[in-house]
Design a protein around this motif. Structure first.
Motif, PDB file in Angstrom:
ATOM      1  N   ASN A 376      64.507  36.922  28.481  1.00 45.65           N
ATOM      2  CA  ASN A 376      63.511  36.019  29.072  1.00 45.65           C
ATOM      3  C   ASN A 376      63.942  35.430  30.411  1.00 45.65           C
ATOM      4  O   ASN A 376      63.976  34.199  30.587  1.00 45.65           O
ATOM      5  N   GLU A 377      64.226  36.302  31.346  1.00 50.01           N
ATOM      6  CA  GLU A 377      64.616  35.826  32.685  1.00 50.01           C
ATOM      7  C   GLU A 377      63.542  34.895  33.248  1.00 50.01           C
ATOM      8  O   GLU A 377      62.350  35.192  33.155  1.00 50.01           O
ATOM      9  N   THR A 378      63.983  33.798  33.834  1.00 53.23           N
ATOM     10  CA  THR A 378      63.026  32.836  34.395  1.00 53.23           C
ATOM     11  C   THR A 378      62.025  33.537  35.313  1.00 53.23           C
ATOM     12  O   THR A 378      60.824  33.251  35.273  1.00 53.23           O
ATOM     13  N   CYS A 379      62.510  34.473  36.136  1.00 50.15           N
ATOM     14  CA  CYS A 379      61.615  35.225  37.031  1.00 50.15           C
ATOM     15  C   CYS A 379      60.554  35.996  36.253  1.00 50.15           C
ATOM     16  O   CYS A 379      59.394  36.036  36.669  1.00 50.15           O
ATOM     17  N   ALA A 380      60.963  36.631  35.154  1.00 48.31           N
ATOM     18  CA  ALA A 380      60.005  37.440  34.383  1.00 48.31           C
ATOM     19  C   ALA A 380      58.887  36.558  33.854  1.00 48.31           C
ATOM     20  O   ALA A 380      57.710  36.937  33.873  1.00 48.31           O
ATOM     21  N   TYR A 424      69.009  27.856  34.600  1.00 53.82           N
ATOM     22  CA  TYR A 424      69.209  28.928  33.618  1.00 53.82           C
ATOM     23  C   TYR A 424      68.514  30.173  34.130  1.00 53.82           C
ATOM     24  O   TYR A 424      67.408  30.101  34.665  1.00 53.82           O
ATOM     25  N   TYR A 425      69.170  31.277  33.930  1.00 53.07           N
ATOM     26  CA  TYR A 425      68.609  32.584  34.302  1.00 53.07           C
ATOM     27  C   TYR A 425      67.862  33.158  33.106  1.00 53.07           C
ATOM     28  O   TYR A 425      66.757  33.639  33.226  1.00 53.07           O
ATOM     29  N   SER A 426      68.507  33.079  31.929  1.00 54.54           N
ATOM     30  CA  SER A 426      67.828  33.587  30.735  1.00 54.54           C
ATOM     31  C   SER A 426      67.414  32.403  29.855  1.00 54.54           C
ATOM     32  O   SER A 426      68.041  31.345  29.882  1.00 54.54           O
ATOM     33  N   PHE A 455      70.635  34.831  42.405  1.00 54.49           N
ATOM     34  CA  PHE A 455      69.878  33.597  42.674  1.00 54.49           C
ATOM     35  C   PHE A 455      68.362  33.840  42.766  1.00 54.49           C
ATOM     36  O   PHE A 455      67.660  33.112  43.435  1.00 54.49           O
ATOM     37  N   CYS A 456      67.879  34.869  42.077  1.00 50.71           N
ATOM     38  CA  CYS A 456      66.439  35.169  42.187  1.00 50.71           C
ATOM     39  C   CYS A 456      65.568  34.099  41.533  1.00 50.71           C
ATOM     40  O   CYS A 456      64.505  33.759  42.052  1.00 50.71           O
ATOM     41  N   CYS A 457      66.040  33.550  40.392  1.00 47.30           N
ATOM     42  CA  CYS A 457      65.164  32.659  39.610  1.00 47.30           C
ATOM     43  C   CYS A 457      64.931  31.279  40.242  1.00 47.30           C
ATOM     44  O   CYS A 457      63.790  30.828  40.302  1.00 47.30           O
ATOM     45  N   PRO A 458      66.001  30.590  40.687  1.00 43.68           N
ATOM     46  CA  PRO A 458      65.761  29.203  41.144  1.00 43.68           C
ATOM     47  C   PRO A 458      64.712  29.064  42.258  1.00 43.68           C
ATOM     48  O   PRO A 458      63.782  28.254  42.116  1.00 43.68           O
TER      49      PRO A 458
HETATM   50 ZN   LIG Z   1      65.301  35.894  38.427  1.00 40.24          ZN
END
Ligand SMILES: [Zn+2]
Length: 694
Positions: A376-380, A424-426, A455-458
């Motif tokens: 569950n990546e934050t980006c996804a 959190y990333y996941s 650093f994609c998610c933040p």
């Molecule tokens: Zn991400």
């Protein structure tokens, strides 16, 4: 300022728009670029600028039309302005985050080597995009000055042919587009999107110029469909970026190229070669089956959802039946067979697709929903809401906004700490002390981190918080749809050009009472579409104290009438506490339940357990009387759910144990919103709890 055709000359002298100031910067523009820029219509200033898209039922409002004024999102927005954006800027422009340094080195303004991942440029663009949304509302000139300085450096880093990806530019041994793992097109996508947004909000063309030069380079390179580049368009943010550039410039080549990046998928033999080495192939990057024939969401969840979102943008322009049929199928597969209760996506860090391809950070089998190891990546999760925002526009159905809301309140916000500086990333649904060896993991952590190497998610999350007011409403053919609830004011023009002003007052999501007051509107009848969330059973609606019939959850209530200033719409969505169980095929949560109230998913966290108890010791009875309680001093002010859990005492030390008489002790405690977990030190947590049916 609708439908104004601006010539290149006037554009160079003065670019003005609803949200921008005249731009007196003299910019050197090539002849070719002038030809492109002269046809730019400043028509619409939306994030997804679908004002002229023929296949969209609900069109986006402009950036800045809606402002959060009070309550949950106003507080988050303010925190993004005061804490998240400045803190992230310090990281990315300093020596921790590398983003700006890489551009400076590539521009020859600084000595050094490239640092960070291949896709780090893209993450820096996301932060720039977020800054632009901020400016779109607060009009702080310092933001624009800062961005101008950065854009000048990026322009210097850009190669004469338009190429722009700092890891390759800095490393003299690498050539552009040698290996797709270099993520050049991911960087491209975020560049194009950020530049279009910058142009829409500020009216300036300094960033857009870079984007156009870059997109022209991509067109020249990819449009002939050279054999060696056919499999390059993965992690396809460039599709969304190209469609927005088409919407900005009306240059059809960009739409053509966006479509080409869809059409090239599923057309090649899936083998490992020089250009794919170092990154999984096949379903992992959605290249085994052409999108129009795909029936299942597969592979990396972020890649998949960006792909679907991009394809939805292409459909909005082309109206191709096969494309939307595929997206409808995939939406159903994602939402009804692979999505967590929190709206999160990507069940596993490592696994196989149903066609046996190795996958990472993505989808596995239908209904296979582990909690502890959920990725569950934050980006996804955010991409899920982005895809749903586009589907909401296309189909005009409330179920898409339900998912946007679910993600926003749960699996998006869970990616950032309450003070706004730890990530959190996941986003797993359970954490058990000692169950995972974090030293062997690269994106999972025992606690939130002040910086993530990947650093994609933040920045994705911060830009989403700043985008959220623009998601709150859409324009229907003759009216407005209310997609999200929260204290706000809306000042917009309907599609016929007439003005509409209204305000929303509510303590949502803690309370289901919402009052919407019309402050100014046209005299002729128009429609107000109210989203009645799928969870909001027994909702009642009144207009000026008069009951409205036909209210049903999970749909838009359409109220067409002659509205006037002072009209008040009162919506009462009862926020019952609900026990949620999973489909019988989800083995991981058989005989377990989660608690949900309104759009908020709750969890049990170890600080709320008796000492020396484990999260797995807690059981919940469905006969339990649970009560909501607003606690201003808890986790920044939340409604907690109070009630009694049963705590078992025995130790299940062996793999399998004979059942003896259970010793259970009642314990009065509270459940907290899932998004707010992991803010009270290192803890255990679980969304689902074993149930006592009684
Ligand atoms: Zn991400």
């Amino acid at each position: 300022m609708k439908n104004i055709l601006i010539t290149a000359c006037t554009m160079l002298l003065m670019v003005s728009c609803k949200h921008g100031q005249p731009d007196d910067q003299s910019i050197k523009i090539s002849k070719e670029l002038i030809n492109t820029l002269k046809d730019i219509k400043l028509d619409g200033h939306a994030i997804i600028n679908n004002i002229n898209s023929p296949n969209v039922k609900l069109k986006s409002i402009d950036i800045g039309d809606c402002k959060w004024t009070e309550g949950f999102w106003a507080e988050k927005w303010k925190q993004a302005e005061e804490v998240m954006i400045p803190y992230m800027g310090t990281l990315l422009k300093g020596d921790i985050g590398h983003g700006y340094n890489n551009f400076k080195i590539a521009a020859g303004l600084k000595k050094g080597v490239h640092k960070g991942h291949w896709w780090h440029d893209g993450d820096f663009y996301k932060w720039m995009e977020a800054c632009t949304y901020l400016y779109g509302v607060n009009k702080d000139q310092e933001i624009i000055n800062d961005l101008d300085e950065i854009i000048a450096v990026i322009a210097k880093a850009q190669q004469p042919d338009g190429y722009l990806s700092t890891p390759i530019i800095i490393n003299g041994n690498l050539k552009p587009f040698q290996n797709r793992k270099h993520h050049e097109l991911y960087n491209s996508g975020h560049l194009l999107t950020a530049a279009c947004i910058h142009h829409r909000v500020t009216g300036k063309i300094n960033f857009l110029e870079i984007a156009i030069k870059h997109a022209d380079m991509l067109y020249k390179l990819f449009h002939p469909k050279p054999e060696h580049l056919k499999r390059f368009g993965f992690n396809q943010t460039q599709i969304m970026g190209l469609v927005e550039l088409y919407r900005t410039t009306r240059d059809e080549r960009y739409l053509e190229l966006a479509e080409l990046f869809i059409n090239m998928r599923g057309q090649s033999e899936i083998d490992e070669n020089k250009s794919t080495r170092g990154y999984p192939v096949g379903d992992m990057v959605q290249e085994r089956v052409p999108l129009r024939k795909e029936t299942e969401a597969v592979g990396h969840a972020v890649l998949a959802l960006y792909y679907y979102a991009g394809a939805a943008d292409v459909y909005a322009e082309t109206g191709e039946r096969a494309l939307i049929d595929a997206l409808d199928r995939l939406w159903d597969n994602v939402v009804n067979r692979k999505m967590y209760l929190t709206g999160a996506l990507g069940q596993s860090h490592y696994g196989r697709s149903s066609r046996k391809d190795k996958i990472e950070e993505g989808f596995i089998n239908e209904y296979m929903m582990p909690n502890l190891t959920a990725y569950n990546e934050t980006c996804a999760n955010i991409c899920n809401s982005m895809f749903n925002h586009r589907m909401l526009g296309i189909h005009g159905e409330a179920k898409y906004a339900d998912i946007m809301e679910l993600v926003l309140y749960n699996s998006a916000l869970s990616g950032i700490s309450l003070e706004g500086k730890h990530y959190y990333y996941s986003n797993p649904l359970r954490k058990i002390k000692g169950a995972l060896d974090y030293s062997k993991m690269n994106t999972e952590f025992p606690q939130r981190q002040p910086y993530l190497k990947c650093f994609c998610c933040p920045p994705n999350l911060v830009r989403t918080i700043l985008k959220s007011p623009a998601w709150a409403y859409s324009k229907s053919e003759n009216g407005i749809s209310v997609n999200l609830y929260g204290g706000n004011v809306l000042e917009t023009t309907l599609l016929d050009g007439t003005e509409l002003r209204l305000k929303q007052e509510t303590d949502y999501p803690w309370d289901g009472q919402v009052n919407i007051t019309i402050e100014a509107c046209k005299e002729k009848p128009f429609e107000v579409l109210l989203r009645i969330p799928d969870w909001a059973t027994n909702t009642t609606i009144k207009v000026n104290n008069e009951n409205i019939e036909g209210v049903g959850e999970g749909s838009f209530l359409i109220m067409e009438r002659r509205w006037k200033a002072g009209d008040v719409i009162s919506i009462d969505m009862p926020m019952a506490i609900k026990f949620i169980e999973g489909h019988h095929r989800i083995e991981e949560i058989r005989n377990q339940v989660a608690i949900k109230r309104g759009p908020i998913v709750y969890c049990l966290e170890s600080p709320d357990l008796p000492e020396n108890s484990k999260i797995t010791d807690a059981y919940i009875s469905v006969k339990n009387t649970l009560k909501p309680a607003y606690k201003p001093d808890l986790l920044g002010g939340v409604v907690a759910i109070e009630g009694e859990l049963m705590i078992r005492k025995d130790e299940l030390s062996k793999m399998y144990n004979e059942i003896t008489k259970l010793e259970m002790t009642p314990y009065k405690t509270q459940l907290i919103p899932y998004y707010a977990w992991s803010n009270r030190g290192e803890s255990e947590m679980s969304v689902f709890m074993p149930v006592i049916w009684d």
